[in-house]
Design a protein around this motif. Structure first.
Motif, short mmCIF file in Angstrom:
data_model
loop_
_atom_site.label_atom_id
_atom_site.label_comp_id
_atom_site.label_asym_id
_atom_site.label_seq_id
_atom_site.Cartn_x
_atom_site.Cartn_y
_atom_site.Cartn_z
N PRO A 266 32.22 35.96 47.44
CA PRO A 266 31.13 35.52 47.41
C PRO A 266 31.16 34.12 46.58
N PRO A 328 32.59 33.78 51.85
CA PRO A 328 31.22 33.70 52.07
C PRO A 328 30.92 32.17 50.99
N ARG A 330 29.12 28.91 49.31
CA ARG A 330 27.94 27.62 49.58
C ARG A 330 28.42 26.78 48.59
N ASN A 370 31.57 31.19 57.64
CA ASN A 370 31.22 32.02 55.59
C ASN A 370 30.82 30.42 55.63
N ILE A 396 23.98 35.39 50.61
CA ILE A 396 25.93 35.43 50.44
C ILE A 396 26.29 36.79 49.80
#
Length: 398
Positions: A266, A328, A330, A370, A396
């Motif tokens: 993550p 994952p 962001r 993802n 995530i």
């Protein structure tokens, strides 16, 4: 209890290496002498140079048939890296040598996980050792005299190193008892407010490791990721990319973000402090940059504001690597500023340069289930942005 692997070129340093091995044995530890010489002379090593060379991807001939010492040493370093990767009984690695053997042995040492003791006695250990150590817990001891025969000085230095290696092998540090997953974070002085807020939240559930984004800091964080020490990264401060592309003193390596691509852990990140390139004292700033927007951070650090053109390059570098991440992800854009000095009234406030950076990332972004690009209408050090970082990581990594 693991063994001490004594590594060196027995064709030129046989007496010194055997002296180190004997000192380790006398201290009560087990020792294995590994020959990485390329001259082919006989020796009494426990593992011969030919045995090590066989671990080269192209076979022993790729190491031992070189007539030029430089390529031979480089090939042997590759072979030694492969050899050490197969060993499950390493308690410590002790290397002895000059410039060639230092480069050879430390390359292999750097491939070992954080926590495996690594000690190099070297003639170059009193200079700039960054190329040998890198982002690793590798210790270097200056040999004082050349490793060319045993004498009163070399016996003392090598003996001390041998006892240190034996001590580490005999007394391994117990694994951490923390039951919280590890979390790596990057920070710079100008993103401290953000990272501190995020750290205080995440420490409730994670063992947090904060890395100073000085080039080697980012490398160290990614080394831990590759070694499995962390379960995720909050990479708020990616400023090292600016130094890499523009020529600052705290540059990332080309492999920046590579650990996330490889491990798929993550990952939450941002563009913290990419508004600046770092130099040392003002007089060290290259002449080509003397007319740029400069800011004296302290007596030893001078910052240069990145331009819109440079931010295109920075944005392209970052987004290309983000698009290759399969875990994952962001990525957060702080639309009101990327550092403490990139805010209204501050010396590096430049909305046009920031917008060029953001637009470049938006344009290059490839949507995937993802990965998500998140825009926050806040400054990077605002509580709103810090809260968004923490919330996105929790989302995530749940």
């Amino acid at each position: 209890m693991g063994k001490v692997y004594v590594v060196g070129t027995c064709d030129t340093k046989g007496a010194e290496l055997n002296y180190a091995k004997e000192a380790i044995l006398a201290a009560g530890a087990e020792a294995v002498l590994i020959d990485v010489g390329t001259l082919g002379s006989g020796n009494t090593a426990d593992v011969s140079a030919a045995e090590v060379a066989a671990f080269h991807p192209d076979g022993a001939s790729a190491v031992l048939e070189h007539t030029d010492r430089g390529p031979a040493v480089s090939a042997m370093a590759t072979a030694l890296t492969g050899f050490l990767a197969t060993r499950s009984d390493i308690g410590a690695v002790l290397g002895l040598g000059g410039t060639g053997n230092t480069a050879l042995v430390t390359e292999a040492m750097r491939s070992l996980p954080i926590g495996v003791p690594k000690l190099m006695v070297s003639t170059v250990a009193s200079g700039n050792t960054a190329a040998y150590v890198g982002p690793n817990d590798l210790a270097m001891m200056y040999s004082v005299v050349d490793i060319a025969g045993l004498n009163a000085i070399s016996r003392t230095v090598i003996g001390n190193a041998a006892h240190a290696a034996a001590g580490m092998a005999l007394n391994p540090v117990a694994a951490s008892v923390s039951d919280r997953p590890g979390l790596g974070m990057t920070m710079f002085g100008v993103t401290t407010a953000c990272v501190t807020q995020v750290r205080e939240v995440m420490e409730k559930t994670h063992e947090v490791y904060v890395f100073h984004a000085t080039g080697v800091g980012g490398q160290s964080m990614e080394k831990l990721a590759d070694s499995g020490f962390v379960a995720g990264l909050i990479d708020v401060t990616t400023t090292e990319v600016a130094d890499l592309l523009i020529g600052g003193v705290f540059p990332a390596k080309e492999d920046r973000f590579g650990s996330v691509i490889r491990t798929k852990i993550p990952y939450v990140a941002s563009v913290g402090a990419v508004d600046m390139v770092n130099f040392s004292a003002m007089e060290t700033v290259p002449a080509a940059f003397r007319q740029r927007r400069l800011h004296v951070h302290n007596a030893q650090v001078t910052l240069m504001r990145t331009t819109p053109e440079e931010n295109i390059r920075i944005g392209q570098f970052i987004v290309e690597r983000l698009n290759r991440m399969q875990g994952p992800v962001r990525f957060l854009l702080p639309l009101r500023g990327v550092s403490a000095i990139d805010a209204p009234g501050q010396p590096f406030h430049d909305p046009q340069a920031d917008e060029t950076l953001f637009s470049t990332i938006r344009a290059g972004w490839q949507d995937a289930p993802n990965r998500r690009l998140v825009e926050i209408d806040a400054h990077i050090n605002d509580p709103q942005f810090a809260a968004a970082v923490a919330e996105n990581f929790r989302a995530i990594s749940a």
